[in-house]
Design a protein around this motif. Structure first.
Motif, PDB file in Angstrom:
ATOM      1  N   VAL A  53      -1.163   9.936 -11.359  1.00 53.83           N
ATOM      2  CA  VAL A  53      -1.717   8.761 -10.674  1.00 53.83           C
ATOM      3  C   VAL A  53      -2.993   9.153  -9.936  1.00 53.83           C
ATOM      4  O   VAL A  53      -2.931   9.726  -8.855  1.00 53.83           O
ATOM      5  N   PRO A  54      -4.139   8.883 -10.511  1.00 58.26           N
ATOM      6  CA  PRO A  54      -5.389   9.274  -9.851  1.00 58.26           C
ATOM      7  C   PRO A  54      -5.636   8.462  -8.575  1.00 58.26           C
ATOM      8  O   PRO A  54      -5.357   7.275  -8.519  1.00 58.26           O
ATOM      9  N   GLY A  55      -6.125   9.149  -7.563  1.00 54.65           N
ATOM     10  CA  GLY A  55      -6.457   8.498  -6.306  1.00 54.65           C
ATOM     11  C   GLY A  55      -5.296   8.318  -5.357  1.00 54.65           C
ATOM     12  O   GLY A  55      -5.475   7.887  -4.225  1.00 54.65           O
ATOM     13  N   PHE A  56      -4.105   8.618  -5.800  1.00 53.26           N
ATOM     14  CA  PHE A  56      -2.909   8.415  -4.988  1.00 53.26           C
ATOM     15  C   PHE A  56      -2.169   9.726  -4.755  1.00 53.26           C
ATOM     16  O   PHE A  56      -1.069   9.748  -4.235  1.00 53.26           O
ATOM     17  N   GLU A  57      -2.802  10.844  -5.162  1.00 54.80           N
ATOM     18  CA  GLU A  57      -2.137  12.138  -5.136  1.00 54.80           C
ATOM     19  C   GLU A  57      -1.716  12.566  -3.732  1.00 54.80           C
ATOM     20  O   GLU A  57      -0.579  12.997  -3.529  1.00 54.80           O
ATOM     21  N   ILE A  58      -2.614  12.466  -2.765  1.00 57.54           N
ATOM     22  CA  ILE A  58      -2.318  12.939  -1.412  1.00 57.54           C
ATOM     23  C   ILE A  58      -1.138  12.178  -0.826  1.00 57.54           C
ATOM     24  O   ILE A  58      -0.270  12.763  -0.173  1.00 57.54           O
ATOM     25  N   THR A  59      -1.083  10.878  -1.079  1.00 58.08           N
ATOM     26  CA  THR A  59       0.051  10.083  -0.591  1.00 58.08           C
ATOM     27  C   THR A  59       1.346  10.570  -1.215  1.00 58.08           C
ATOM     28  O   THR A  59       2.363  10.722  -0.521  1.00 58.08           O
ATOM     29  N   LEU A  60       1.340  10.849  -2.501  1.00 59.02           N
ATOM     30  CA  LEU A  60       2.558  11.318  -3.169  1.00 59.02           C
ATOM     31  C   LEU A  60       2.952  12.723  -2.711  1.00 59.02           C
ATOM     32  O   LEU A  60       4.139  13.015  -2.557  1.00 59.02           O
ATOM     33  N   TYR A  61       1.977  13.590  -2.464  1.00 62.91           N
ATOM     34  CA  TYR A  61       2.293  14.906  -1.912  1.00 62.91           C
ATOM     35  C   TYR A  61       2.886  14.768  -0.516  1.00 62.91           C
ATOM     36  O   TYR A  61       3.821  15.487  -0.153  1.00 62.91           O
ATOM     37  N   THR A  62       2.347  13.850   0.259  1.00 63.41           N
ATOM     38  CA  THR A  62       2.866  13.613   1.604  1.00 63.41           C
ATOM     39  C   THR A  62       4.311  13.132   1.546  1.00 63.41           C
ATOM     40  O   THR A  62       5.161  13.613   2.286  1.00 63.41           O
ATOM     41  N   VAL A  63       4.595  12.194   0.661  1.00 60.84           N
ATOM     42  CA  VAL A  63       5.969  11.703   0.507  1.00 60.84           C
ATOM     43  C   VAL A  63       6.885  12.839   0.048  1.00 60.84           C
ATOM     44  O   VAL A  63       8.004  12.985   0.549  1.00 60.84           O
ATOM     45  N   SER A  64       6.403  13.664  -0.864  1.00 65.31           N
ATOM     46  CA  SER A  64       7.247  14.771  -1.342  1.00 65.31           C
ATOM     47  C   SER A  64       7.564  15.764  -0.236  1.00 65.31           C
ATOM     48  O   SER A  64       8.593  16.439  -0.274  1.00 65.31           O
ATOM     49  N   SER A  65       6.708  15.842   0.767  1.00 63.22           N
ATOM     50  CA  SER A  65       6.937  16.803   1.857  1.00 63.22           C
ATOM     51  C   SER A  65       7.972  16.325   2.867  1.00 63.22           C
ATOM     52  O   SER A  65       8.442  17.112   3.681  1.00 63.22           O
TER      53      SER A  65
END
Length: 176
Positions: free
Chosen positions: A35-47
């Motif tokens: 998902v381009p442009g949404f990576e940081i949000t998904l990494y944050t959720v994974s953390s």
């Protein structure tokens, strides 16, 4: 008095919780690789899942979840590079945060958090810079400005993660 069956049930719940949190983390990482442009949000959720496991297992399970997720991400993600931010920062930070926040002095906590973050950023920058032999160029802004901006984003990330952890404590802790 706790009998053998209660201990087995508790261990079974921890294993099940670890499996669920591992699956949720891997789903976030998998999505981050596509998902381009949404990576940081998904990494944050994974953390978020690491601190939950740290809370429920009194620390030990958080390490196991981090290691299992890191290994599984490297094995199953089609884009192996998508695992790097999780392994280098987002996964390990939840563990470090739990230990740092055991210190009762907020100023020391803040200094340690920023020191850890800055250290990770500098190591990652120098590693990737040397890996790509100077292909990385930062023409738009000096590295010092980028570091300050990243520190501001880190502070926002830490505040949000703390809010999520506090919400978990209020709504779910002791009910799993």
């Amino acid at each position: 008095m706790i009998n053998g069956r209660d201990i087995k049930n508790k261990k079974g719940r921890m294993v099940a919780l670890g499996g669920i949190l591992l699956a949720l983390s891997l789903i976030c990482l998998y999505a981050a690789s596509f998902v381009p442009g949404f990576e940081i949000t998904l990494y944050t959720v994974s953390s978020v899942f690491i601190p939950i496991m740290m809370i429920e297992s009194k620390g030990k399970g958080g390490w196991l979840l981090y290691i299992a997720c890191s290994v599984m991400a490297l094995l199953i993600l089609p884009n192996k590079a998508a695992a790097v931010p999780y392994i280098c920062f987002f996964g390990i930070y939840g563990i470090l945060k739990c230990y740092i926040e055991k210190i009762q002095k907020p100023v020391i906590q803040l200094v340690l958090k920023f020191t850890v973050f800055t250290g990770i950023i500098l190591v990652a920058y120098h590693f990737f810079y040397s890996l790509f032999f100077g292909v990385i160029t930062l023409k738009d802004a000096p590295p010092f400005i980028l570091l300050i901006v990243s520190e501001i984003f880190f502070l926002c990330y830490d505040v949000i993660l703390t809010g999520v952890i506090n919400y978990y404590y209020r709504r779910f802790y002791g009910r799993i």
